[in-house]
Design an enzyme around this catalytic site. Structure first.
Site, mmCIF file in Angstrom:
data_model
loop_
_atom_site.group_PDB
_atom_site.id
_atom_site.type_symbol
_atom_site.label_atom_id
_atom_site.label_comp_id
_atom_site.label_asym_id
_atom_site.label_seq_id
_atom_site.Cartn_x
_atom_site.Cartn_y
_atom_site.Cartn_z
ATOM 1 N N LYS A 23 11.578 22.015 19.872
ATOM 2 C CA LYS A 23 11.845 23.435 19.891
ATOM 3 C C LYS A 23 13.427 23.692 20.576
ATOM 4 O O LYS A 23 14.135 24.281 19.898
ATOM 5 C CB LYS A 23 10.805 24.100 20.182
ATOM 6 N N ARG A 93 7.576 29.551 25.629
ATOM 7 C CA ARG A 93 7.145 28.730 24.773
ATOM 8 C C ARG A 93 6.988 27.201 25.267
ATOM 9 O O ARG A 93 7.963 26.824 25.809
ATOM 10 C CB ARG A 93 7.633 28.841 23.381
ATOM 11 N N GLY A 102 0.882 24.344 16.864
ATOM 12 C CA GLY A 102 -0.472 25.163 17.476
ATOM 13 C C GLY A 102 -1.054 24.316 18.181
ATOM 14 O O GLY A 102 -2.202 24.720 18.560
ATOM 15 N N MET A 104 0.069 23.843 21.280
ATOM 16 C CA MET A 104 0.478 24.291 22.621
ATOM 17 C C MET A 104 0.418 25.801 22.784
ATOM 18 O O MET A 104 0.552 26.328 21.784
ATOM 19 C CB MET A 104 1.958 23.775 23.074
ATOM 20 N N ARG A 337 12.806 23.196 13.013
ATOM 21 C CA ARG A 337 12.597 22.050 13.247
ATOM 22 C C ARG A 337 12.206 21.176 11.718
ATOM 23 O O ARG A 337 12.192 21.598 10.725
ATOM 24 C CB ARG A 337 10.980 21.798 14.138
ATOM 25 N N HIS A 453 -3.460 27.718 10.304
ATOM 26 C CA HIS A 453 -3.837 26.587 11.167
ATOM 27 C C HIS A 453 -4.483 25.490 10.220
ATOM 28 O O HIS A 453 -4.101 24.322 10.187
ATOM 29 C CB HIS A 453 -4.735 26.828 12.344
ATOM 30 N N ARG A 559 -10.666 -14.707 -5.713
ATOM 31 C CA ARG A 559 -11.781 -15.396 -5.297
ATOM 32 C C ARG A 559 -12.860 -15.799 -6.416
ATOM 33 O O ARG A 559 -13.280 -15.017 -7.035
ATOM 34 C CB ARG A 559 -12.583 -14.298 -4.194
ATOM 35 N N ARG A 615 -8.414 -19.285 -5.663
ATOM 36 C CA ARG A 615 -9.136 -20.088 -4.320
ATOM 37 C C ARG A 615 -10.328 -20.677 -5.124
ATOM 38 O O ARG A 615 -11.336 -20.187 -5.447
ATOM 39 C CB ARG A 615 -9.382 -19.254 -3.327
ATOM 40 N N SER A 779 -1.318 -19.797 2.357
ATOM 41 C CA SER A 779 -1.750 -18.317 2.444
ATOM 42 C C SER A 779 -2.257 -18.334 3.558
ATOM 43 O O SER A 779 -3.250 -18.931 3.815
ATOM 44 C CB SER A 779 -2.347 -18.057 1.085
ATOM 45 N N ASN A 783 -7.815 -12.454 8.082
ATOM 46 C CA ASN A 783 -9.202 -12.153 8.443
ATOM 47 C C ASN A 783 -9.868 -13.289 9.237
ATOM 48 O O ASN A 783 -10.566 -13.120 10.195
ATOM 49 C CB ASN A 783 -10.237 -11.960 7.062
ATOM 50 N N CYS A 847 -2.870 -13.697 2.646
ATOM 51 C CA CYS A 847 -3.714 -12.810 1.787
ATOM 52 C C CYS A 847 -5.127 -12.091 2.520
ATOM 53 O O CYS A 847 -5.888 -11.787 1.737
ATOM 54 C CB CYS A 847 -4.385 -13.933 0.583
ATOM 55 N N TYR A 867 5.601 -13.751 0.700
ATOM 56 C CA TYR A 867 5.030 -12.365 0.138
ATOM 57 C C TYR A 867 3.760 -12.109 0.925
ATOM 58 O O TYR A 867 3.183 -12.824 1.671
ATOM 59 C CB TYR A 867 4.809 -12.802 -1.130
#
Lengths: 897, 897
Positions: A23, A93, A102, A104, A337, A453, A559, A615, A779, A783, A847, A867
């Site tokens: 601000k 302010r 909102g 502060m 802003r 708000h 898969r 796969r 690849s 996970n 993947c 990729y």
């Protein structure tokens, strides 16, 4: 010499955001470029940090500097702080380096007391205005600084409104306002044990302290946590000469966006309230007027505003959110802003600004966050589905949501945490409600406007919201709302459409969004800029089609086990699992081959000409049998039943059932493992039961051969899961080559394919140079690689310790959401280098689910993968994130790519 | 020019082992240094390899060279091949570069036919000898070359022995022998369809071909696999002038070791048979005489032999195993080679030879394999236990064994593979039996001497064996043996002591060996030489004491969870596991602290002054609850019982039981995991339940404080299991430091300790530089690190796919036995470098089971670990292996170490 804690607006500029807050920097910049900004100064964020560093003490010299700068204000305005004859009033302010709307606190009209209020009345010849300002000031100051409950002031105010029979605060008489002031001061004394402070300097210091304190109020902390804002930035404090929008009907206040924050349309957008102060608009208590109405009510001011908007956009090169006040016909800008916007608006504004020559394509791409794009791809209400419209409010935050109605933010938070879909319904929302809002699928309020708000928070968080839906009557005690005769109780399901403002009873089917218009354009620029490819994880032709629509350049992971799960297939698969000899297994597999062949064929046909990585079977075989616990339970139940069998026929039937389950159990006991994640799965299946992989490979080559004969261009890549040694790859490649020769002979075609592997065990990464001797592509199965490298079983950990780890900051993020750059990242980097050392043209992809996570995509771009592959829905996000990564890393696409 | 396929003995030397085979090189060397070796030559292993390379064809020029070298033999001996007037007879023997005793075939007396046998009779005036030689030759040649079943010859022989009423072959009359020869020839014709070959050259080429072929006979292949001998070495063929130990009672044959191969004693040791040929000794058919008896029977020859032994040992610097023949009072040496020996002898000989100045300490250490040392540390029969001695045989291979009696080698192999302990009982053993011998815990034969097949194989493999136990009568058909009145049937348990030759009925308790004498001396040299330390994994004071006895320099891993398992503790531990709040958990832990404190105190006291690494709790908590399947079964059973309850009292009791189990089940269901290996265990326990680790740390410091006050010098190292991030270490260190300060204050002592971690997740290894910021020591937990890096759950894999992987050579060895140098090795090397970069004095150890595996120890030495830690029993092996590693790697101990 003490440090400089304060800057006059004209001493600063837009670049000083960290020091002056957003601000303060905005005000400084506006002052610098000659816009009408009421004079003022900013106490720096450094002062706030020092305040906390010193154990909540004002920094040395701050008070003196405040006095000095107040003197300068007095000089500029010709008014004097605390002088009943010509009192200087100021606003105080907060303003953090990163916008926290909102979150502060703000105090207006500071400097008023029993004397100056009289002076103000005399000077303005408007005692009503003076006493209204005074009572507002007492109310605000007492709420924020003295912590006197807000409701008690409202009660007094309502009491007098009733007495005088008026609807709006502005209609109250001077006498009423004077009485209100007296009652307010008594209330303060009752609650705090002392008089309301009359010394303006005392007021000022207390207010500054309160702003500093507000940096660490609970809702600010929650907001920062949710938005990943560091806790140590601190807030600046802006002290500015008051201008008054409530000085009569030639005054007013408002907020305006230089473009429509909901749609992105290039047109001044906002709201104003005549004869009112700013907090009336923001708080959503009085429903404001549309800014277009100013054209008639304040035509010159409107013209001025349009010009200011243009000037600001040219200056800041982005859509601005401005606050203004009109005092007796003169326009003042109180704030500018970068405006918050809906995802849809973000995209449109970015694309439009490129076309207007304001920004570059790269800048446009950096303007839209992946999260915004994700929101934009949120579901919509199916226009063709039957539905019961019960109400219509303001379309405050687009997207559709279905959920159970909940009236309490706490309950919304609780149910949301459990994964339930809830719609939070409130008369209006306050900063105290954010935890419940964030946990909801949608928000519905009966009051408030587009900048209330509820609307601001919902848009920021991308949560669908309908606000100001005055047709619904909410009864918080009964936990229900009514629309005409319809009663909707807690727990009832509704559907809202934040894009249209519609509210439907019950669950309406939602549909997937299409990519078109500006989104399409933006993503096509992203495709020009990104240096890595984007593929999709897709197992079915339907998935593949959607992936193509969403811009996938190939399939990074199909898969095959998902193809084992059709209802008619489970029987055959179970036969294969129960087989005890290769011959028995082959018999079952022979029935599967034609089915899998068709699957592969469809997939390759949809993706014609684009690479498709298939796969080989991955999960442990026991996953195709019933769960052990279930089986045990069934067996025990059957044993009970057997005892109670009525006759021998029934007993015989039960015994048959029992025998079948016992057979399953025996096999399951052979196959089940203490740690299936580290067991007989992935390509180990292909080594121990070579006939399974051989059958799958046969089905693939048959599909390819048939497609070739039909004139298609299938691009098959066979992927071996879970390799730990090149010898595994060699063994399976031998089978693959043998089958290829057979199929080529049988069909009279030449088949070419790529042969590669997933890197999902640390050993494979460590030996990537050797693996690459056989594999033509890698690849990263991030996970599993995360599970093995960190030694964390995903499902187990998420319920037991991973939350604790993130909360205690032992891990910075959930490593299954964003790749563990620090640890696993080293391994991946090393594996890529080793792999390319052996085979410079090694194709390298990702993947795991990280392939759709923006932060992870930046990492993958930085280490040079070719990729990423993500679920179809995340493909557009990956395209954008990949472009942003290229921009951030300063990478340019090579011509050949 | 064709290649040189043949070397006269005097053309070669001991260094030409690869080309000439062990036997050929030994003969060459003996010839070279002037020992009495019958003239001969060697066909090289190259020729054998070429034979296989050409598809089982003689290499080019081989036949011509054979003729040329036979001519040289004729010149040397003055005899002529195939000449009835003065026939040259030769032996044809195999001889591989690596000794494979009894595995290969040998033909003696080649050159005999219907004519030359007459000449031999004339020349020696000994027709009985000539015809005995001829019938032996036919028998051997027909067996090995023509594949006529051996038993059929034996039957004919036995028939004539019965007719003439004699016990030994040598007592048969000339007439009988002639008839035997005739019957043998008929037998050959019946079986092969052609006459026994009369042309000596045809005999010779056929014999050479048979030796080449014997390289790939099944028992040779098995032997090579068991002993890790490459399949492509090939065998040489030795053709040597025959000398005859069966030329009368002034002749004989024998084998001798230059030292006792069983005890290592420096004294000629061996056996001989007068008037016999070599195979009579080796085959164990006639029980030979002790070599000492030659002092009386052949005093000069004995003297000569003693001198030869000394000369050979000086020359070869190792104990030699020689074959000799005495022909009419003249000694000939037929073979010398490094003698096989018992582990005990290996150690004694190595140590003695150092003292005799023959070899260095380093050479001595390289002479004893870790496997031999392991055998030496095998169990012994408890001298104080009650036992029933039923027979006594020759102590052929030391060590005691308990097991079920089995009579068939196939059955022994089968049961042994299942992990059952069996004792193989046979009249005698042949090379066809080795698969069953290797699978047995012990071997018992009723015939044969100390150099019989059974004895040689058992000693080589370190399997306890008692041979020549004539008191037992074996009935192979009934599968039982008798000793007097006692009948021992298949499946009955016996105990044998291969060190004393004793056979006991039933199971006799065995005791652990002590380290003393030469072993102690050798290991003390190993300690001088090795560059890494050796600690022990020990959880109890008993283990620690044994570890000290075995030379451990500290404890590398004390597992605290083992201390949770005492019967009275399980209840408290279960209370801790069932706790739902930190307070409940603390209550249970408070009861555990004094118990653990005592455990730690005892351990530290035993190891006073030596480092003791105590690891904090490691396993998942559900391991302290009953098994899920068990609990489900119990609950179902109780439900049955409940239905049948006689009265309310019983029903109430059952309900109580049910409730208790249901409570356990509920907690178990919360705690059990899909992959416990990757779940809430290791230091994750300490992060999620900080009170558990705090309690353990408190117990440790209390133990240290008490010991300090008692004047001891405890050296505690606290080890955090399963770290993946330095922040885990930091969090637990904070607790540890807090507790230390408390205990120091409470006891008024200063406590110092080391703080470190196990590296058992790949992420920890990858971030070793960061981990080392906090950890003062690393200990590679190679068991778990293997599991996570290779993605292999040890228990699951061993039953499902690891065997297939090793068999198909996808992995070279079981990575849980010998460290995966190739893959995991890279990670470990990298982690050590990273760790030392941060902290140059980082203490690095290994506490997985690989710490006791010689090949792994060599790897660990090569990458610079500070110590390995092994189970107490393997500590001596680790000491030896570490010394050998230092020697192989050319590493010298630094003075400071």
């Amino acid at each position: 010499m003490t440090k400089k804690w304060i800057y006059m607006f004209e001493e600063g500029n837009a670049q000083m955001r960290n020091l002056l807050g957003g601000k303060g920097a905005g005000l400084a910049e506006m002052a610098r470029i000659g816009l009408p900004v009421p004079p003022g100064f900013t106490i720096t964020t450094e002062a706030c940090k020092e305040y906390y560093a010193k154990g909540r003490q004002f920094p040395e010299g701050l008070e003196e500097q405040v006095r000095e700068y107040m003197k300068r204000l007095e000089e500029k305005t010709g008014k004097k702080f605390g002088d009943p004859n010509n009192p200087l009033l100021v606003s105080v302010r907060s303003g953090a380096p990163i916008s926290m709307p909102g979150m502060m606190d703000t105090i207006l009209n500071l400097g008023l007391n029993d004397q100056t209020v009289e002076g103000l009345a005399r000077l303005t010849s408007n005692p009503r205005f003076a006493y209204d300002s005074y009572r507002r000031f007492i109310q605000m100051f007492s709420d924020i600084v003295l912590k006197v409950p807000r409701e008690e002031f409202e009660k007094i105010l309502e009491k007098y409104k009733k007495i005088e029979g008026v609807k709006y605060d502005a209609e109250l008489s001077v006498e009423a306002l004077k009485k209100i002031v007296e009652e307010y001061k008594e209330l303060v004394k009752k609650h705090t044990g002392r008089d309301f402070p009359q010394d303006p300097w005392e007021q000022l210091y207390m207010a500054i302290r309160a702003v500093f304190e507000s940096w660490n109020n609970p809702r600010a902390i929650v907001y920062r946590r949710y938005n990943n804002i560091p806790d140590d930035l601190g807030t600046a404090v802006n002290i500015q000469t008051m201008v008054f929008g409530n000085m009569g009907w030639d005054s007013g206040t408002g907020v305006a966006f230089t473009r429509n924050p909901s749609t992105g349309e290039k047109k001044l957008y906002g709201e104003y309230l005549p004869n009112a102060q700013g907090e009336d608009v923001v708080a959503g208590i009085r429903t404001p007027k549309k800014i277009e109405e100013m054209k008639e009510e304040f035509p010159e001011i409107y013209e001025q505003l349009v010009k200011v908007a243009e000037l600001l956009e040219k200056h800041f090169k982005d859509m601005q959110d401005i606050e203004f006040t009109v005092e007796r016909g003169k326009l003042y800008l109180l704030q500018t802003r970068t405006g918050k916007r809906t995802p849809k608006a973000a995209v449109k504004i970015a694309v439009d600004m490129v076309k207007e020559g304001l920004i570059s394509k790269e800048e446009a791409i950096m303007r839209v966050t992946p999260e915004q794009l994700e929101k934009l791809l949120h579901k919509q209400v199916d226009p063709n589905a039957p539905k019961k419209l019960i109400a219509r409010g303001l379309p405050a935050s687009p997207g559709a949501a279905v959920g159970k109605v909940v009236f309490s933010p706490d309950e919304a938070a609780e149910l949301g945490a459990k994964g339930e879909s809830v719609i939070l319904v409130r008369p209006e929302t306050t900063p105290e409600d954010v935890h419940g809002m964030y946990a909801s699928k949608g928000i519905l309020t009966s009051r408030g406007g587009m900048t209330s708000h509820a609307a601001v928070v919902a848009r920021g968080a991308g949560i669908p919201a309908v606000v100001g839906c005055e047709a619904i009557e909410i009864d918080l005690e009964k936990e229900e709302f009514r629309v005409g005769d319809i009663v909707v109780k807690k727990g009832d399901v509704i559907t809202i459409d934040g894009g249209t403002g519609e509210v439907f009873l019950g669950k309406v089917p939602l549909i997937e969004p299409k990519i078109s218009g500006e989104v399409y354009e933006l993503l096509s620029w992203a495709d020009e800029i990104r240096v890595i490819g984007v593929r999709a994880n897709a197992d079915t032709p339907e998935d593949a089609k959607r992936a193509l629509e969403y811009g996938a350049e190939g399939i990074g992971l199909a898969r095959t086990e998902h193809m084992f799960l059709g209802p008619e297939r489970v029987k055959i698969v179970r036969e294969m699992v129960l087989a005890r000899t290769p011959e028995e297994r082959k018999k079952a597999l022979e029935k599967l081959i034609p089915l899998q062949k068709e699957d592969f064929k469809e997939l390759l046909k949809v993706m014609d000409g684009k690479p498709v990585i298939i796969r080989l079977l991955d999960p442990p075989l026991h996953e195709f049998l019933p769960r052990y616990e279930q089986l045990i339970k069934e067996i025990y139940d059957l044993m009970y039943k057997l005892r109670d069998a009525k006759d021998t026929t029934e007993a015989a039937r039960i015994l048959d059932d029992l025998e079948e389950r016992r057979k399953l159990l025996r096999r399951l006991e052979e196959l089940r493992e203490a740690n299936p994640m580290l067991g007989l799965r992935v390509c180990r299946l292909g080594i121990v039961f070579p006939e399974i992989y051989e059958a799958q490979i046969r089905a693939m080559f048959m599909a390819v051969a048939e497609l070739l004969k039909e004139g298609y261009n299938p691009k098959l890549e066979i992927m071996i899961p879970g390799t730990i040694d090149k010898r595994e790859l060699m063994a399976i490649k031998e089978t693959s080559e043998k089958v290829r020769e057979e199929i080529e002979k049988e069909y009279g075609v030449k088949i070419s394919y790529m042969y590669g592997t997933m890197i999902e065990m640390p050993r494979a990464a460590l030996l990537a140079d050797q693996i690459a001797e056989v594999a033509e592509f890698f690849s990263f199965g991030t996970n599993d690689l995360t599970q093995t490298t960190l030694g964390i079983s995903r499902d187990d950990a998420q319920k037991s310790f991973l939350g604790v780890y993130v909360k205690k900051k032992i891990l910075p993020v959930d490593p299954f959401k964003t790749i563990d750059k620090e640890g696993l990242g080293r391994l991946i980097k090393q594996a890529i280098e080793l792999g390319r050392k052996t085979r410079p043209d090694l194709e390298i992809g990702v993947c795991g689910e990280h392939g759709g996570d923006p932060e992870s995509i930046e990492f993958f771009t930085s280490v040079g993968v070719d990729y990423v592959s993500a679920s179809p829905y995340r493909v557009p996000i990956a395209r954008l994130a990949a472009a942003q990564a290229a921009i951030k890393l300063g990478l340019k696409k090579s011509k050949e790519n």
